[in-house]
Design an enzyme around this catalytic site. Structure first.
Site, PDB file in Angstrom:
ATOM      1  N   GLU A 175      -5.061 -36.501 -52.191  1.00  0.00           N
ATOM      2  CA  GLU A 175      -3.772 -37.120 -51.824  1.00  0.00           C
ATOM      3  C   GLU A 175      -3.829 -37.935 -50.522  1.00  0.00           C
ATOM      4  OE1 GLU A 175      -0.882 -33.932 -51.910  1.00  0.00           O
ATOM      5  OE2 GLU A 175      -1.402 -33.384 -53.963  1.00  0.00           O
ATOM      6  N   HIS A 253       1.524 -34.239 -62.533  1.00  0.00           N
ATOM      7  CA  HIS A 253       2.789 -33.509 -62.343  1.00  0.00           C
ATOM      8  C   HIS A 253       3.915 -34.388 -62.902  1.00  0.00           C
ATOM      9  CE1 HIS A 253       1.014 -30.281 -60.058  1.00  0.00           C
ATOM     10  NE2 HIS A 253       0.419 -31.148 -59.262  1.00  0.00           N
TER      11      HIS A 253
HETATM   12  O1  9MR Z   1       0.733 -24.746 -56.356  1.00  0.00           O
HETATM   13  C1  9MR Z   1       0.484 -24.772 -54.977  1.00  0.00           C
HETATM   14  C2  9MR Z   1       1.536 -23.960 -54.239  1.00  0.00           C
HETATM   15  O2  9MR Z   1       1.386 -22.586 -54.556  1.00  0.00           O
HETATM   16  C3  9MR Z   1       1.417 -24.179 -52.743  1.00  0.00           C
HETATM   17  O3  9MR Z   1       2.482 -23.525 -52.087  1.00  0.00           O
HETATM   18  C4  9MR Z   1       1.451 -25.666 -52.448  1.00  0.00           C
HETATM   19  C5  9MR Z   1       1.326 -25.921 -50.961  1.00  0.00           C
HETATM   20  O4  9MR Z   1       1.292 -27.253 -50.651  1.00  0.00           O
HETATM   21  O5  9MR Z   1       0.385 -26.303 -53.127  1.00  0.00           O
HETATM   22  C6  9MR Z   1       0.516 -26.223 -54.518  1.00  0.00           C
HETATM   23  O6  9MR Z   1      -0.509 -26.937 -55.171  1.00  0.00           O
HETATM   24  C7  9MR Z   1      -0.565 -28.346 -54.922  1.00  0.00           C
HETATM   25  C8  9MR Z   1      -2.007 -28.758 -55.033  1.00  0.00           C
HETATM   26  O7  9MR Z   1      -2.801 -27.997 -54.166  1.00  0.00           O
HETATM   27  C9  9MR Z   1      -2.177 -30.246 -54.733  1.00  0.00           C
HETATM   28  N1  9MR Z   1      -1.312 -31.047 -55.553  1.00  0.00           N
HETATM   29  C10 9MR Z   1       0.079 -30.664 -55.593  1.00  0.00           C
HETATM   30  C11 9MR Z   1       0.207 -29.178 -55.956  1.00  0.00           C
HETATM   31  C12 9MR Z   1       1.661 -28.779 -56.091  1.00  0.00           C
HETATM   32  O8  9MR Z   1       2.309 -28.887 -54.848  1.00  0.00           O
END
Ligand code: 9MR
Length: 381
Positions: A175, A253
Site C-alpha cells: 500500500e 476488498h
Molecule cells: O485484517 C486486518 C485487521 O485485523 C487489522 O486490524 C488491520 C490493521 O490495519 O489490518 C487488517 O488487514 C489489512 C491488511 O493487512 C492489508 N490490507 C488491508 C487489510 C484490511 O484492513
C-alpha cells in the site's frame, strides 16, 4: 523380470515405510492395507483448484487457529495457502526494539507444513501496524532518516532469514500509494526523499531469501484508474531497472455499493509486464444492519455478493499468471469489515457465516473451480 522385481519391492518398501500408501493390484501386504484417510475432501476448494496448479488461500486469525476446532478444521481442509492476518506484521514481531517475538507466526508456518499449505508472508514494509518505538502513525518518527533506513534493512533481513525457505510469496511492500495515485508521505518516503525505498526493499528482500517470490501488494488495483495506473507505472519502471520484483497482489476488498471492477483487464496488463499476479485479500462486503452487522439490509444483496465472488475467481482463472486466490479470512464472525466500515454499517463479506456454515458465496467458488478443470495450468516460478 528384473524391472518387475524392482518395482514390486519398491512398492512393498513404500508400503512398509509410509504405512499410508495403498496401491491397487500391488503386493498382498500393500493391498490389504485400508485406503489412507483423505487429508481433505475431494470437493474442497483446495482439491478442486489443485489440477490447474492454483492455490486457494485464506488469511488466518492466530487467536482462532488451534483453539476453535471448526475454524481449524476448515483452515486445514479448504485451503492450500495461508496468510497471517496480523502476526507477521512489524508491530507483532518486534514490539520492543531488538526483541523478536516469532512464536505465533512460527505456529502458523508449522500448521501450514503439517497441512501441505504454502505461506504468503504479509508484510515487510507498510505504514500501518508499525511498532510504537518506530512510528505511531506511519508518517512521523523520532528516528533520523539514516536510522529509518538502517532499521528497515535490518528488519527485512531478520524477518526473511527467520522464515527462509518457508515463505512462497512475500508482500515486500504494501500500500505505498494513496487513492489519488500519489505516493503516500510515510516515514519511508520521507527518509528516502521519494519512492526509492521501494527498489531498495526489493533488492534487500531478494538477497535475504532468493527463493521467495517478491510481491508489491495494494487495494483498488482492480479498478482501472489513477491508483492502478500509478502502481502500473511504478512496477513497469522497477522491471525496467531490473529491480527484483516477481508479482503484484490485488487485495480485492470489494463492496456491492460500487460496480464490479474491470479486474481481468488489470490482471492482464500487469501480467504482460512479466509479473505473476494474485488475489491476496478478497472480501465482498455489503450494507448490513447496525444491530446485526452480518445481516444484509437488502435480502437480495447475497446474490450480488455471489456474483462478485464468482467473477473475481473467474478473472483469476482466466489469467495464467494468476497463481493464488486468497479470501481475507473465511468466517464472517472474524472479518475486519464490520469493525471498520460502520457508516453505513457493512459486513457479511466472507464465504462462511457467523456459525461457520458455508454460504452461497462458497458454493459459487466451488462451481467456478469445478468448471475450470481445463483452465491454463499455472507455474509457480
Ligand atoms: O485484517 C486486518 C485487521 O485485523 C487489522 O486490524 C488491520 C490493521 O490495519 O489490518 C487488517 O488487514 C489489512 C491488511 O493487512 C492489508 N490490507 C488491508 C487489510 C484490511 O484492513
Amino acid at each position: 523380470m528384473r524391472r518387475l522385481w524392482i518395482s514390486v519391492s519398491a512398492l512393498s518398501a513404500l508400503a512398509l515405510l509410509g504405512g499410508q500408501l495403498s496401491f491397487a493390484g500391488s503386493t498382498p501386504a500393500a493391498a490389504s492395507k485400508p485406503s489412507p484417510p483423505q487429508a481433505y475432501p475431494a470437493d474442497s476448494l483446495r482439491a478442486l483448484a489443485a489440477p490447474i496448479g492454483l492455490r486457494i488461500g485464506t488469511a488466518v486469525n492466530a487467536d482462532q487457529l488451534g483453539v476453535n476446532e471448526a475454524y481449524t478444521k476448515i483452515t486445514a481442509e479448504q485451503f492450500s495457502s495461508v496468510t497471517a492476518e496480523n502476526v507477521m506484521k512489524w508491530s507483532e514481531v518486534e514490539p520492543t526494539r531488538g526483541t523478536y517475538t516469532w512464536e505465533k507466526a512460527d505456529q502458523l508456518v508449522a500448521f501450514a507444513k503439517k497441512n501441505k499449505q504454502l505461506v504468503r508472508g504479509h508484510t515487510l514494509l507498510w505504514h500501518n501496524q508499525l511498532p510504537a518505538w518506530l512510528s505511531s502513525d506511519g508518517n512521523t518518527t523520532t528516528l533520523s532518516d539514516a536510522e529509518v533506513k538502517a532499521v528497515l534493512k535490518r528488519h527485512i533481513f531478520n524477518q526473511m532469514r527467520h522464515f527462509k525457505g518457508d515463505i512462497w510469496q512475500w508482500d515486500v511492500v504494501n500500500e505505498a500509494f494513496d487513492d489519488n495515485g500519489q505516493p503516500r508521505q510515510t516515514i519511508w518516503y520521507k527518509a528516502w526523499g521519494g519512492t526509492g525505498y521501494i527498489a531498495d526493499a526489493f533488492r534487500w528482500a531478494r538477497e535475504a531469501d532468493p527463493k521467495a517470490l517478491l510481491f508489491y501488494n495494494d487495494y483498488n488495483l482492480e479498478f482501472t484508474g489513477v491508483k492502478s495506473d500509478a502502481v502500473y507505472a511504478l512496477v513497469r519502471s522497477l522491471k525496467a531497472q531490473r529491480v527484483p520484483i516477481d508479482g503484484v497482489g490485488f487485495q480485492g476488498h470489494l463492496s456491492t455499493q460500487y460496480g464490479y471492477p474491470d479486474l481481468q483487464n488489470n490482471l492482464e496488463r500487469f501480467a504482460a509486464l512479466g509479473l505473476k499476479v494474485a488475489l491476496t485479500e478478497v472480501d465482498v462486503r455489503t450494507e448490513t444492519k447496525p444491530d446485526a452487522v452480518n445481516t444484509p439490509v437488502n435480502p437480495l444483496a447475497p446474490y450480488a455478493q455471489e456474483s462478485y465472488w464468482s467473477r473475481t475467481l473467474q478473472a483469476c482463472l482466466a489469467v495464467k499468471a494468476c497463481i493464488s486466490f486468497t479470501p481475507w479470512g473465511f468466517g464472517d464472525a472474524y472479518s475486519w469489515v464490520p469493525g471498520w466500515f460502520t457508516n453505513p454499517q457493512e459486513g457479511a463479506a466472507l464465504i462462511y457465516d457467523e456459525q461457520l456454515n458455508p454460504k452461497g458465496s462458497y458454493d459459487v467458488l466451488q462451481q467456478a473451480l469445478t468448471l475450470a478443470a481445463g483452465a491454463p495450468q499455472r507455474s509457480h516460478r
